[in-house]
Design a protein around this motif. Structure first.
Motif, PDB file in Angstrom:
ATOM      1  N   GLN A  50       0.808  -1.211   0.001  1.00 51.20           N
ATOM      2  CA  GLN A  50       0.008  -0.320  -0.035  1.00 51.20           C
ATOM      3  C   GLN A  50       0.984   1.239   0.178  1.00 51.20           C
ATOM      4  OE1 GLN A  50      -2.416  -0.475   3.419  1.00 51.20           O
ATOM      5  NE2 GLN A  50      -1.093   0.615   4.827  1.00 51.20           N
ATOM      6  N   SER A  70      -3.857   6.717  -4.435  1.00 51.94           N
ATOM      7  CA  SER A  70      -3.653   5.786  -3.146  1.00 51.94           C
ATOM      8  C   SER A  70      -3.672   4.217  -3.829  1.00 51.94           C
ATOM      9  CB  SER A  70      -4.885   5.892  -2.197  1.00 51.94           C
ATOM     10  OG  SER A  70      -4.800   7.031  -1.535  1.00 51.94           O
ATOM     11  N   VAL A  72      -3.568   0.176  -2.751  1.00 49.28           N
ATOM     12  CA  VAL A  72      -3.501  -0.997  -1.824  1.00 49.28           C
ATOM     13  C   VAL A  72      -3.842  -2.197  -2.580  1.00 49.28           C
ATOM     14  CG1 VAL A  72      -4.956  -1.855   0.281  1.00 49.28           C
ATOM     15  CG2 VAL A  72      -4.848   0.600  -0.180  1.00 49.28           C
ATOM     16  N   LYS A  74      -4.194  -6.262  -1.374  1.00 48.59           N
ATOM     17  CA  LYS A  74      -4.555  -7.411  -0.602  1.00 48.59           C
ATOM     18  C   LYS A  74      -5.013  -8.658  -0.847  1.00 48.59           C
ATOM     19  CE  LYS A  74      -8.951  -5.201   0.797  1.00 48.59           C
ATOM     20  NZ  LYS A  74      -9.633  -4.553   1.492  1.00 48.59           N
TER      21      LYS A  74
END
Length: 78
Positions: A50, A70, A72, A74
């Motif tokens: 991230q 941004s 991220v 996961k």
């Protein structure tokens, strides 16, 4: 022409632009910030799960806009 400054926030790091660039208008500054942000995002997010970076544009009177990105990554639940 007006001088615009493009400060960079990379996580908690702040890089101040003391030189700036002379551009004809705010639309040109917006385009410059967008281009710079996309180039930084391509290089800086590699290998990081991230990350957030931002280009903060200001003129001689203060801040005028911010472009941020941004990222991220996961794992999905299986």
């Amino acid at each position: 022409m007006k001088r615009y400054y493009f400060d960079v926030r990379d996580g908690s790091q702040f890089i101040r632009d003391d030189e700036g660039a002379e551009l004809p208008n705010i639309e040109s500054a917006r385009e410059e910030a967008t281009t710079a942000l996309s180039e930084m995002a391509r290089e800086w997010v590699r290998g990081r799960p991230q990350h957030r970076i931002a280009v903060e544009v200001r003129d001689d009177h203060g801040p005028i806009l911010e472009a941020s990105f941004s990222f991220v990554m996961k794992p999905c639940a299986t």
